[in-house]
Design an enzyme around this catalytic site. Structure first.
Site, mmCIF file in Angstrom:
data_model
loop_
_atom_site.group_PDB
_atom_site.id
_atom_site.type_symbol
_atom_site.label_atom_id
_atom_site.label_comp_id
_atom_site.label_asym_id
_atom_site.label_seq_id
_atom_site.Cartn_x
_atom_site.Cartn_y
_atom_site.Cartn_z
ATOM 1 N N CYS A 118 3.419 8.504 1.501
ATOM 2 C CA CYS A 118 3.943 7.547 2.468
ATOM 3 C C CYS A 118 4.137 6.230 1.719
ATOM 4 O O CYS A 118 3.174 5.655 1.220
ATOM 5 C CB CYS A 118 2.915 7.408 3.593
ATOM 6 S SG CYS A 118 3.336 6.177 4.819
ATOM 7 N N CYS A 164 6.186 -5.798 15.777
ATOM 8 C CA CYS A 164 5.560 -4.907 16.763
ATOM 9 C C CYS A 164 4.071 -5.285 16.822
ATOM 10 O O CYS A 164 3.372 -5.235 15.802
ATOM 11 C CB CYS A 164 5.711 -3.449 16.366
ATOM 12 S SG CYS A 164 7.413 -3.000 15.987
ATOM 13 N N CYS A 219 -1.379 5.489 10.171
ATOM 14 C CA CYS A 219 -0.163 4.819 10.639
ATOM 15 C C CYS A 219 -0.476 3.461 11.231
ATOM 16 O O CYS A 219 -1.348 3.342 12.088
ATOM 17 C CB CYS A 219 0.498 5.636 11.736
ATOM 18 S SG CYS A 219 1.066 7.213 11.180
ATOM 19 N N CYS A 227 6.422 -7.093 7.299
ATOM 20 C CA CYS A 227 7.552 -6.646 8.108
ATOM 21 C C CYS A 227 7.909 -7.751 9.092
ATOM 22 O O CYS A 227 7.029 -8.427 9.621
ATOM 23 C CB CYS A 227 7.192 -5.370 8.860
ATOM 24 S SG CYS A 227 8.560 -4.726 9.854
ATOM 25 N N GLU A 259 0.821 -1.200 0.000
ATOM 26 C CA GLU A 259 0.000 0.000 0.000
ATOM 27 C C GLU A 259 0.865 1.264 0.000
ATOM 28 O O GLU A 259 2.004 1.261 0.478
ATOM 29 C CB GLU A 259 -0.930 -0.014 1.211
ATOM 30 C CG GLU A 259 -1.950 -1.136 1.083
ATOM 31 C CD GLU A 259 -2.875 -1.306 2.283
ATOM 32 O OE1 GLU A 259 -4.007 -1.737 2.075
ATOM 33 O OE2 GLU A 259 -2.462 -1.018 3.411
ATOM 34 N N CYS A 311 0.991 -3.122 15.347
ATOM 35 C CA CYS A 311 1.051 -2.651 13.957
ATOM 36 C C CYS A 311 0.503 -3.718 13.021
ATOM 37 O O CYS A 311 0.915 -4.881 13.084
ATOM 38 C CB CYS A 311 2.504 -2.328 13.625
ATOM 39 S SG CYS A 311 2.831 -2.120 11.873
HETATM 40 N N1 SAH Z 1 8.949 0.261 10.215
HETATM 41 C C1 SAH Z 1 9.096 1.657 10.325
HETATM 42 C C2 SAH Z 1 8.243 2.451 9.381
HETATM 43 C C3 SAH Z 1 6.821 1.970 9.148
HETATM 44 S S1 SAH Z 1 5.740 2.094 10.524
HETATM 45 C C4 SAH Z 1 8.877 2.101 11.756
HETATM 46 O O1 SAH Z 1 8.414 1.305 12.565
HETATM 47 O O2 SAH Z 1 9.214 3.233 12.048
HETATM 48 C C5 SAH Z 1 5.342 3.838 10.526
HETATM 49 C C6 SAH Z 1 4.937 4.376 11.868
HETATM 50 O O3 SAH Z 1 3.645 3.918 12.273
HETATM 51 C C7 SAH Z 1 5.886 3.976 12.986
HETATM 52 O O4 SAH Z 1 6.173 5.093 13.783
HETATM 53 C C8 SAH Z 1 5.063 2.974 13.758
HETATM 54 O O5 SAH Z 1 5.482 2.831 15.083
HETATM 55 C C9 SAH Z 1 3.694 3.574 13.638
HETATM 56 N N2 SAH Z 1 2.609 2.660 13.955
HETATM 57 C C10 SAH Z 1 2.557 1.324 13.775
HETATM 58 N N3 SAH Z 1 1.365 0.827 14.170
HETATM 59 C C11 SAH Z 1 0.639 1.873 14.606
HETATM 60 C C12 SAH Z 1 -0.700 2.020 15.103
HETATM 61 N N4 SAH Z 1 -1.507 0.979 15.235
HETATM 62 N N5 SAH Z 1 -1.110 3.262 15.441
HETATM 63 C C13 SAH Z 1 -0.311 4.342 15.286
HETATM 64 N N6 SAH Z 1 0.942 4.271 14.808
HETATM 65 C C14 SAH Z 1 1.414 3.054 14.469
HETATM 66 FE FE1 SF4 Z 2 7.472 -3.172 11.187
HETATM 67 FE FE2 SF4 Z 2 5.178 -2.101 11.963
HETATM 68 FE FE3 SF4 Z 2 7.161 -2.396 13.720
HETATM 69 FE FE4 SF4 Z 2 7.367 -0.552 11.755
HETATM 70 S S1 SF4 Z 2 5.878 -0.561 13.444
HETATM 71 S S2 SF4 Z 2 8.920 -2.026 12.430
HETATM 72 S S3 SF4 Z 2 6.279 -1.623 10.109
HETATM 73 S S4 SF4 Z 2 6.077 -4.054 12.677
#
Ligand code: SAH
Ligand code: SF4
Length: 360
Positions: free
Chosen positions: A100, A111, A331, A107, A87, A114
């Site tokens: 973006c 986390c 995000c 990934c 996406e 996410c």
């Molecule tokens: N992997 C990278 C970039 C992609 S994630 C990273 O983790 O930075 C982009 C952003 O979205 C990151 O700051 C991540 O922590 C945030 N993010 C992930 N899941 C989220 C959620 N459910 N609500 C708000 N932000 C989230």
């Molecule tokens: Fe990967 Fe999502 Fe963690 Fe970013 S926030 S490192 S995209 S699992």
């Protein structure tokens, strides 16, 4: 056969064996200034267009294009040549246009909060797949009489786990699509070796670090890779990046109800910034809902209190407006995994004149 935005200029030269030199410039301009496919490059002879169309195919086929915020947020679900899906989100603001982009299918960082992490790792994206996301967004922006100026690597994937490819893409975006280094941001979960490599790269791009917690106990829980690269190591790498690049550093902080939104969390974060002399800017985002995570985002009132507390402690903080939450474009909501109705799709973003508004 390769994808439109994969070859470098030199590699394209080999493809054009026997053609006059100026053809290369025409094609390069077609791709990077007009965002055209070979078939649309009507300044080329027909036979060459046909040859190019065979040799260079788009990497991205649009499956669904969804619009929200009155036309100011557009999310694309793309299918890649191997059937995988990613996406991209285009965001129009009064003063700037930002895209973006994804750097991986899924990934591996896991986390829990996410959606991309919940889906697991698919594969790395190629230069062609990354650059084409930006070119397609620039094309759509142009159709709305806007100019795409900002690129953030905050879509699916961890850019620094695919650092070499991401860097080659960054150079292409900078040198050929004309995006300035100040307007390019790489967001990382905190892969220290990747930050170190980035520190040695020539262009001073912005670094955003997804911190979410200022002590190792909590961060280990939220961001599992913290066990490998704990906060002190991460902060040292950030401080070095800042010292070498003089660029803006930001911390992302997804605010999770009752987890990392207490006054003590703000105090800890301020202390951490002070200890490493990091003049970072903190971006606060209430956690967006995802299917696999039970805890909800902090109420807005608490987000504002948290910001005020940080500011009072001398840390710059902003509450980020949530874009596209209603179309799962915000995000952490990008998963590209849902079965999608083809009826929602547009045949192709190319050629069909993207519409600036509506609710496809
Ligand atoms: N992997 C990278 C970039 C992609 S994630 C990273 O983790 O930075 C982009 C952003 O979205 C990151 O700051 C991540 O922590 C945030 N993010 C992930 N899941 C989220 C959620 N459910 N609500 C708000 N932000 C989230
Ligand atoms: Fe990967 Fe999502 Fe963690 Fe970013 S926030 S490192 S995209 S699992």
């Amino acid at each position: 056969m390769t994808s439109l935005y994969q070859p470098s200029r030199d590699e394209l030269t080999t493809l054009l064996d026997g053609e006059p030199r100026y053809r290369l410039d025409q094609i390069w301009q077609g791709l990077y200034q007009q965002y055209s496919t070979p078939a649309e490059m009507t300044n080329l002879p027909k036979a060459l267009r046909a040859k190019l169309a065979e040799a260079l195919t788009p990497a991205l086929q649009v499956v669904v294009r969804r619009v929200s915020d009155g036309g100011d947020t557009v999310k694309y679900l793309w299918e890649l040549h191997d059937g995988r899906r990613i996406e991209t989100v285009l965001m129009l603001y009064p003063d700037r246009v930002t895209v973006c982009v994804s750097s991986q299918v899924g990934c591996a960082m896991g986390c829990g909060f996410c959606a991309t992490g919940q889906a697991g790792f698919g594969r790395h994206l190629t230069v062609g797949e990354i650059v084409e996301q930006v070119a397609m967004a620039a094309r759509e922006a142009r159709s709305m009489d806007r100019r795409l100026g900002n690129v953030v690597f905050m879509g699916m994937g961890e850019p620094l786990a695919n650092e070499a490819v991401v860097w080659e893409s960054v150079e292409r975006l900078h040198d050929d699509l004309g995006i300035s280094a100040r307007k390019l941001t790489i967001s990382t979960v905190g892969l220290v070796p990747g930050i170190r490599r980035l520190t040695e790269r020539p262009l001073p791009v912005n670094l955003a670090v997804s911190l979410h917690a200022a002590n190792d106990r909590l961060r280990d829980e939220l961001v599992p890779i913290n066990k490998r690269y704990p906060i002190d190591e991460l902060m040292a790498a950030c401080a070095d990046y800042l010292a070498v690049k003089g660029r803006r550093l930001s911390f992302e902080w997804a605010m999770i109800d009752g987890v990392n939104d207490r006054p003590i969390d703000a105090t800890e974060l301020a202390k951490l910034c002070r200890r490493f002399r990091l003049p970072a800017h903190v971006n606060l985002i209430p956690l967006n809902p995802t299917p696999g995570y039970p805890t909800v985002g902090s109420p807005l009132k608490r987000v504002h209190e948290f910001r005020d507390k940080l500011e009072a402690l001398g840390v710059n903080a902003t509450v980020r407006r949530n874009r596209g939450a209603d179309i799962d474009a915000a995000c952490g909501q990008l998963a590209a995994g849902q079965p999608v109705a083809i009826s929602q799709s547009r045949a192709s973003v190319r050629g069909s004149g993207p519409q600036p508004s509506g609710t496809d």
